[in-house]
Design a protein around this motif. Sequence first.
Motif, short mmCIF file in Angstrom:
data_model
loop_
_atom_site.label_atom_id
_atom_site.label_comp_id
_atom_site.label_asym_id
_atom_site.label_seq_id
_atom_site.Cartn_x
_atom_site.Cartn_y
_atom_site.Cartn_z
N ASP A 50 0.82 -1.21 0.00
CA ASP A 50 0.00 0.00 0.00
C ASP A 50 0.86 1.26 0.00
O ASP A 50 0.40 2.32 0.39
CB ASP A 50 -0.96 -0.01 1.19
N THR A 83 1.08 6.63 1.37
CA THR A 83 0.40 5.39 1.71
C THR A 83 -0.96 5.40 1.02
O THR A 83 -1.71 6.36 1.15
CB THR A 83 0.21 5.30 3.24
N SER A 85 -4.76 3.98 0.33
CA SER A 85 -5.76 3.37 1.19
C SER A 85 -6.31 2.13 0.52
O SER A 85 -6.08 1.88 -0.66
CB SER A 85 -6.85 4.38 1.52
N LYS A 86 -7.02 1.33 1.29
CA LYS A 86 -7.41 -0.01 0.86
C LYS A 86 -8.31 -0.03 -0.36
O LYS A 86 -8.24 -0.95 -1.16
CB LYS A 86 -8.14 -0.70 2.03
N GLU A 87 -9.15 0.98 -0.50
CA GLU A 87 -10.11 0.91 -1.60
C GLU A 87 -9.48 1.25 -2.95
O GLU A 87 -10.13 1.14 -3.98
CB GLU A 87 -11.33 1.79 -1.31
N ASP A 89 -7.10 0.67 -6.15
CA ASP A 89 -6.62 -0.50 -6.87
C ASP A 89 -5.21 -0.22 -7.36
O ASP A 89 -5.00 0.36 -8.42
CB ASP A 89 -7.57 -0.78 -8.04
N SER A 90 -4.21 -0.66 -6.57
CA SER A 90 -2.83 -0.31 -6.90
C SER A 90 -2.32 -1.06 -8.13
O SER A 90 -1.26 -0.73 -8.66
CB SER A 90 -1.92 -0.57 -5.70
N LYS A 108 -10.35 3.46 -7.99
CA LYS A 108 -10.84 2.68 -6.85
C LYS A 108 -11.20 1.29 -7.36
O LYS A 108 -11.56 1.12 -8.52
CB LYS A 108 -12.07 3.36 -6.25
#
Lengths: 122, 143
Positions: A50, A83, A85-87, A89-90, A108
């Motif tokens: 992340d 950093t 965030s989780k939502e 889409d890296s 996202k």
Amino acid sequence: MSETKTPDAPRAEAALLPPVDVIEDAGGITLYADLPGVPKDKLHLHVDADTLTIEGEIQLDMPEGMDSSHAEVSLPRYRRVFTLSKELDSEQVAAEFNQGVLKLRIPKAAHLQPRRVEIRVA
Amino acid sequence: MMYRTMFPRDLFAELDRLQRELQHGSDATPSIRGLARGYPAMNVGGTPNSVDIYAFVPGVDPASLDAQIEKGVLTLSGERKAETVPDKAAVHIDERFAGRFRRVVSLPDDIDANAVSAQYRDGVLHIHIPRKAAAQPRRIAIQ
């Protein structure tokens, strides 16, 4: 997306902090970063879990034996770490680099895209 | 999360930055045009044959840049357009410069203003001004 500084980054390689704009819309995040003097092949983007790292090396064509009398860009390198965030889409990060400006689009994750809930009047 | 911690994690990097800012801020004779950290940032250097100015102007259309030398003063001006923010978008960080800019550099006396060349590459404008031939150091042959 929030900014962090990696404590394990080698401090010997001091770097400039490039200015950025971060804009979020419903579909994702757009990041612009100013990295003047960095040629395309010296720009490095890493997405590790992340963490997003933007790094670039400055290359100027200087005449031989030039003495610098005034320097505002005083280090040959830019670095900035964010950093994610989780939502976000890296896996789907899209990057454009043009005349020293980096544009990153981080969408996202598809299942987290906002969906409009239809309201029916009974 | 869109949340900034009150306490930066790398204290040493923060102290470093603080020290640098203090050094900038304690300049006894600041420029009349304000902070040295204006836009664009500039580096100036020289060799015995030339004066070289690097202006860091990323994302600017070279056609909208205006560089002029008049009475030994170089003026660089132009405009940088702000990125368009779509409707209903949130701006979380807004650090990049947008708008009109102008910076002025005084040049040494021995430059040849008629032989200037300027090149824009990777967001950097490099202005190369040769010095007058007469002003260049010449080696005297001893017989």
